[in-house]
Design a protein around this motif. Structure first.
Motif, mmCIF file in Angstrom:
data_model
loop_
_atom_site.group_PDB
_atom_site.id
_atom_site.type_symbol
_atom_site.label_atom_id
_atom_site.label_comp_id
_atom_site.label_asym_id
_atom_site.label_seq_id
_atom_site.Cartn_x
_atom_site.Cartn_y
_atom_site.Cartn_z
ATOM 1 N N LEU A 23 -3.038 4.519 9.483
ATOM 2 C CA LEU A 23 -3.114 3.566 8.384
ATOM 3 C C LEU A 23 -1.747 2.966 8.096
ATOM 4 O O LEU A 23 -1.602 1.741 7.951
ATOM 5 C CB LEU A 23 -3.663 4.255 7.134
ATOM 6 N N ALA A 24 -0.734 3.800 8.019
ATOM 7 C CA ALA A 24 0.615 3.309 7.751
ATOM 8 C C ALA A 24 1.082 2.362 8.849
ATOM 9 O O ALA A 24 1.644 1.301 8.571
ATOM 10 C CB ALA A 24 1.585 4.485 7.620
ATOM 11 N N LEU B 16 0.858 -1.189 0.000
ATOM 12 C CA LEU B 16 0.000 0.000 0.000
ATOM 13 C C LEU B 16 0.888 1.231 0.000
ATOM 14 O O LEU B 16 1.776 1.371 0.851
ATOM 15 C CB LEU B 16 -0.907 0.014 1.227
ATOM 16 N N THR B 17 0.656 2.134 -0.942
ATOM 17 C CA THR B 17 1.437 3.368 -1.030
ATOM 18 C C THR B 17 0.538 4.492 -1.512
ATOM 19 O O THR B 17 -0.667 4.305 -1.679
ATOM 20 C CB THR B 17 2.666 3.164 -1.951
ATOM 21 N N PHE C 254 1.732 10.102 1.394
ATOM 22 C CA PHE C 254 1.150 8.772 1.595
ATOM 23 C C PHE C 254 -0.345 8.920 1.841
ATOM 24 O O PHE C 254 -1.168 8.457 1.070
ATOM 25 C CB PHE C 254 1.834 8.071 2.765
ATOM 26 N N CYS C 255 -0.697 9.622 2.908
ATOM 27 C CA CYS C 255 -2.107 9.906 3.200
ATOM 28 C C CYS C 255 -2.157 10.967 4.286
ATOM 29 O O CYS C 255 -1.528 10.829 5.337
ATOM 30 C CB CYS C 255 -2.841 8.655 3.652
ATOM 31 N N VAL D 159 6.528 -1.750 7.606
ATOM 32 C CA VAL D 159 6.376 -0.349 7.195
ATOM 33 C C VAL D 159 7.729 0.162 6.733
ATOM 34 O O VAL D 159 8.684 0.229 7.522
ATOM 35 C CB VAL D 159 5.824 0.526 8.337
ATOM 36 N N ALA E 178 2.507 11.218 6.245
ATOM 37 C CA ALA E 178 1.435 10.354 6.747
ATOM 38 C C ALA E 178 0.906 11.040 7.991
ATOM 39 O O ALA E 178 1.579 11.071 9.023
ATOM 40 C CB ALA E 178 1.960 8.957 7.064
ATOM 41 N N LEU F 188 0.734 -7.167 4.860
ATOM 42 C CA LEU F 188 0.611 -5.859 4.217
ATOM 43 C C LEU F 188 1.890 -5.063 4.428
ATOM 44 O O LEU F 188 2.329 -4.864 5.569
ATOM 45 C CB LEU F 188 -0.580 -5.097 4.800
ATOM 46 N N VAL G 230 5.637 4.164 2.729
ATOM 47 C CA VAL G 230 5.269 5.542 3.054
ATOM 48 C C VAL G 230 6.177 6.479 2.265
ATOM 49 O O VAL G 230 7.339 6.676 2.604
ATOM 50 C CB VAL G 230 5.370 5.797 4.570
ATOM 51 N N CYS H 155 3.403 -1.360 3.981
ATOM 52 C CA CYS H 155 3.077 0.037 3.722
ATOM 53 C C CYS H 155 4.358 0.748 3.300
ATOM 54 O O CYS H 155 5.335 0.773 4.060
ATOM 55 C CB CYS H 155 2.472 0.695 4.955
ATOM 56 N N GLY I 111 0.453 -1.411 8.905
ATOM 57 C CA GLY I 111 1.181 -2.324 8.031
ATOM 58 C C GLY I 111 1.994 -3.319 8.836
ATOM 59 O O GLY I 111 2.478 -3.018 9.939
#
Length: 225
Positions: free
Chosen positions: A124-125, A61-62, A68-69, A131, A117, A109, A113, A111, A128
């Motif tokens: 969310l990060a 997820l990126t 990142f978010c 990470v 973030a 998962l 980043v 992540c 992971g």
């Protein structure tokens, strides 16, 4: 009409298929990939599709662009001036189900980043399993500046990742920490140079895709328990 109203699930989360794993990319780069309800639904849909695919044995997820978010997109909220915002609905309907879905994934998962973030994006990060953070990335718990508390599992994650003192400092002072600090504090797996971030994420995903997936899922569940 807001930009969010023009967004579709097909464009909000980009999905790339690789041998044994998928890459999910949050795709609102002009808003630092901040969450809207459509983005929540798109991400949950992409996670569900990956979880149902026996050929998908790991996830990356990126974020697209330089972030990142950035957490919740506050500009996307359209509350009437005389109506008190019901923030609990957002948590119950979107953030909490997303966190539970991530924790219940049948595969690990990663992540990756790639930039800031913040808020729920930091939480969310941190959800992971592995990470990775670009050297230029930063993590920020900005809730205190808004009169809120860390959500998306933040109050559970922070003290377990950073310890009581650092978790309280991050949450109460709302100051960003660097990727190097996060690594030193044991909050993430590794810092890598910006140019090497995705190559390292792909390397780890390919390695995990060759491992016994069910066993990895049980490891995730046992560590959470």
């Amino acid at each position: 009409m807001s930009q969010a109203s023009h967004e579709t699930s097909e464009t909000l989360v980009l999905v790339a298929h690789h041998a044994g794993y998928r890459v999910l990319t949050l795709n609102r780069p002009d808003r630092l990939n901040a969450f809207t309800e459509p983005l929540h639904l798109a991400l949950r849909g992409a996670l569900s599709e990956a979880a149902a695919d026996p050929e998908c044995r790991a996830l990356i997820l990126t974020g697209a662009g330089r972030g990142f978010c950035a957490g919740q997109d506050l500009a996307a909220r359209n509350f009437a001036p005389d109506v008190e915002p019901d923030l609990s609905r957002t948590l119950d309907a979107f953030y909490n189900p997303l966190v539970r879905q991530i924790r219940d994934l049948p595969m690990p998962l990663i992540c990756a980043v790639n930039g800031v973030a913040a808020g729920a994006g930091a939480s969310l990060a941190f959800h992971g399993d592995l990470v990775l953070a670009a050297r230029s990335a930063k993590f920020l718990q900005a809730f205190a500046k808004l009169g809120l508390i860390p959500d998306a599992g933040g109050t559970w994650l922070l003290p377990r990742l950073a310890g009581r003192a650092r978790a309280r400092g991050m949450a109460l002072l709302a100051e960003p920490i660097t990727a190097e600090q996060a690594e030193t504090w044991g909050m993430i797996w590794r810092v890598v140079d910006d140019a090497d971030l995705m190559a390292e994420a792909h390397r780890l995903a390919a390695q995990l895709a060759q491992a016994p997936t069910y066993g990895l899922a049980l490891i995730r569940r046992a560590l959470d328990a």
